[in-house]
Design a protein around this motif. Structure first.
Motif, PDB file in Angstrom:
ATOM      1  N   THR A  37      20.502   8.283   8.447  1.00 22.21           N
ATOM      2  CA  THR A  37      20.967   7.108   9.190  1.00 22.21           C
ATOM      3  C   THR A  37      19.880   6.058   9.415  1.00 22.21           C
ATOM      4  O   THR A  37      20.179   4.914   9.741  1.00 22.21           O
ATOM      5  N   SER A  38      18.614   6.429   9.261  1.00 25.63           N
ATOM      6  CA  SER A  38      17.532   5.437   9.377  1.00 25.63           C
ATOM      7  C   SER A  38      16.318   5.942   8.617  1.00 25.63           C
ATOM      8  O   SER A  38      16.093   7.158   8.514  1.00 25.63           O
ATOM      9  N   ILE A  39      15.532   5.003   8.099  1.00 21.73           N
ATOM     10  CA  ILE A  39      14.335   5.331   7.317  1.00 21.73           C
ATOM     11  C   ILE A  39      13.203   4.434   7.800  1.00 21.73           C
ATOM     12  O   ILE A  39      13.347   3.200   7.849  1.00 21.73           O
ATOM     13  N   ARG A  40      12.069   5.054   8.143  1.00 20.85           N
ATOM     14  CA  ARG A  40      10.928   4.284   8.649  1.00 20.85           C
ATOM     15  C   ARG A  40      10.111   3.681   7.517  1.00 20.85           C
ATOM     16  O   ARG A  40       9.814   4.350   6.515  1.00 20.85           O
ATOM     17  N   THR A  41       9.740   2.437   7.695  1.00 19.56           N
ATOM     18  CA  THR A  41       8.897   1.753   6.717  1.00 19.56           C
ATOM     19  C   THR A  41       7.551   2.467   6.584  1.00 19.56           C
ATOM     20  O   THR A  41       6.938   2.840   7.574  1.00 19.56           O
TER      21      THR A  41
END
Length: 556
Positions: A407-411
């Protein structure tokens, strides 16, 4: 040997690095260890770990605790203002596991022109005869004088404090602080600095980037404002000082310097080799130790820092080395190469006895054939759960339609270039991710510098992905700015020792010896500004024995 003679030898040892080693110092070093042991015996049990506490919910506060020292039988605890608030309730834990409730009293945290104070007091609320340390006199401290630190560095998750040895650099430095080589890091704040008599002479406050620049609030300042600190108040300006006796009891003894140093134990220093592996941007440099075990010669080192096609820089040339076996659990690697057996340290006897190294024992690390670094054992055997070494995967997942879904991916994370939002995670390293808790569990088993295999379903198509895991980004704090930084793999060990010598990350793999020139183990990781991790000799011996039984991974 009298105390002044002992101090002379301490001053030499506290130089940290010598071109002449330790081989002929053993007969002098026993009294030095006795002095350190006496400080520990008199003061260790008064050094406490402190953290905010909610008495209604009976829960500790979030975040890191700090250190302090009990200085009266009535339960007065000295610490520093940047960790304390008046009236705040704290849980105080002693090294033996006993705990009690304390309340914040006076706080003098003033940083104005010409004034710099970082003092606080808390007091145990229960009545009792508490274990306490005596207070000394910081005005009598002189450069070169040995000091001992006993406090709780925040990079560890253990109930006992670490011991560190240092010397006074300067008294009355910036803001009136004591400067010493006793290394500090976050969590040590408020911890005590002791003189050779086991008396509190300072409280840990702040550091600079240089590992040898550590600053303590002088104990004389606490004595001067004792009455004000005994009142639960946050002082905006400097309070009225107490009238102290014009002649206070002085510290015993003096200090001086020593210039005559014995010769190196050449055999121990020759056991250090440089290992070069990998190519180009993936090249790696790490140390190794030449050892003899069971009649055979090996090189043992730090596995995560040895790549393919290793070579040894040996006697002014490069010679090929062969990887025999790796032990992921202990980050050990065993190699062979054509080296002279006269350069090997025989570890058979040391590996079989498995005896503990007591707190405060002198330890010596030859980092090459001429240079030796000196430290002390900061702890006895401990285990270190994987925390700082876990790889930076960087993707959050939610359980959607009975699938673990990204649901989310960190840069900047490992997942950033490989995963996509809405990817459904099928497996990690061939372990099925059928439940949400399995996702976090498997990621917590993956160390930085290793590769991870992830199977995902994307738009109905099954994909097999493999990519390396970087380390988590470090915070912006001066405690991370020491030369070489931390090792990428610095925890996740079942049985290790800790020492305070400043071993660089690329100096790991080097052997460690005690004052009897007995092999203690190898430096396996630089864990933090204050601490280097030692893999003990009995674990290394067990690794070699088990490797012959096929109980470790061959991964060249």
């Amino acid at each position: 040997m009298d105390r002044n003679t002992i101090i002379l030898w301490l001053l030499f040892l506290l130089g940290g690095i010598t071109e002449n080693g330790f081989g002929q110092l053993n007969h002098k070093a026993n009294p030095v260890e006795k002095l350190i042991s006496d400080v520990i015996d008199s003061s260790f049990n008064a050094c406490v770990y402190i953290i905010e506490y909610d008495t209604l919910s009976r829960k500790k506060g979030e975040g890191m605790g700090f250190s302090g020292v009990v200085v009266s039988k009535d339960g007065h605890i000295l610490t520093v203002s940047h960790a304390v608030e008046p009236h705040q309730v704290y849980l105080v834990t002693f090294p033996d596991g006993d705990s009690c409730i304390a309340s914040g009293l006076g706080r003098i945290g003033i940083q104005k022109k010409g004034q710099d104070f970082d003092m606080a007091m808390i007091k145990i609320l229960h009545t009792g005869k508490w274990r306490y340390a005596k207070m000394g006199r910081s005005a009598d401290l002189v450069p070169g004088q040995p000091v001992v630190s006993i406090s709780y560095p925040g990079s560890f998750y253990k109930p006992l404090p670490n011991i560190r040895l240092g010397k006074i650099n300067h008294v009355g430095g910036p803001g009136g602080y004591i400067e010493s080589t006793c290394k500090m890091e976050p969590g040590d704040s408020g911890g005590p600095l002791f003189d050779a008599e086991g008396r509190v002479v300072g409280l840990h406050s702040w550091i600079k980037a240089n590992e040898n620049e550590n600053f303590d609030v002088p104990i004389d300042a606490y004595l001067k404002y004792w009455s004000a600190l005994s009142v639960a108040k946050d002082y905006a300006s400097l309070p009225v000082a107490d009238m102290l006796p014009s002649i206070m009891p002085r510290n015993n003894g003096d200090s001086g310097y020593i210039s005559v140093i014995g010769k190196t134990n050449a055999a121990s220093n020759r056991s250090v080799v440089q290992i070069i592996s990998g190519t180009g941007d993936k090249g790696s440099f790490i140390k190794g130790a030449v050892i003899k075990f069971g009649g055979k010669i090996y090189i043992v080192s730090k596995s995560s820092m040895v790549r393919q096609n290793p070579k040894l820089l040996y006697r002014s040339g490069n010679i090929p080395a062969t990887i025999l076996i790796r032990d992921r659990e202990n980050d050990l690697i065993l190699l062979t190469a054509r080296v002279d057996d006269k350069d090997a340290v025989d570890i058979d006897a040391a590996a079989s006895n498995g005896k503990s190294t007591s707190l405060g024992r002198l330890l010596f690390t030859p980092v090459n054939h001429t240079r030796t670094k000196v430290g002390i054992s900061s702890s006895s055997f401990i285990s270190m759960e994987p925390n700082y070494s876990i790889g930076f995967f960087g993707a959050d997942a939610t359980y959607i339609d009975r699938k673990v879904t990204i649901t989310s991916i960190r840069t900047g994370s490992a997942a950033c270039g490989f995963l996509r939002i809405k990817d459904q995670v099928i497996s990690i390293n061939d372990v099925s991710i059928d439940k949400p808790e399995y996702y976090g569990r498997e990621l917590a088993r993956c160390y930085a510098s290793e590769s991870i295999q992830v199977s995902v379903r994307r738009n109905g198509k099954l994909l097999q992905l493999k990519f390396p895991l970087p380390a988590y980004p470090t915070g912006k704090h001066v405690s991370y700015d020491f030369p070489g930084g931390t090792s990428m793999r610095s925890d996740g060990f079942a049985k290790v020792l800790i020492q305070d010598a400043a071993i660089r990350a690329d100096e790991c793999g080097t052997p460690v010896f005690n004052i009897a020139n007995e092999f203690v183990g190898i430096n396996i990781a630089r864990h933090s500004r204050t601490s280097t991790v030692i893999m003990p000799v009995d674990v290394i011996g067990g690794f070699i024995v088990n490797s012959s039984k096929g109980q470790h991974t061959v991964n060249k």
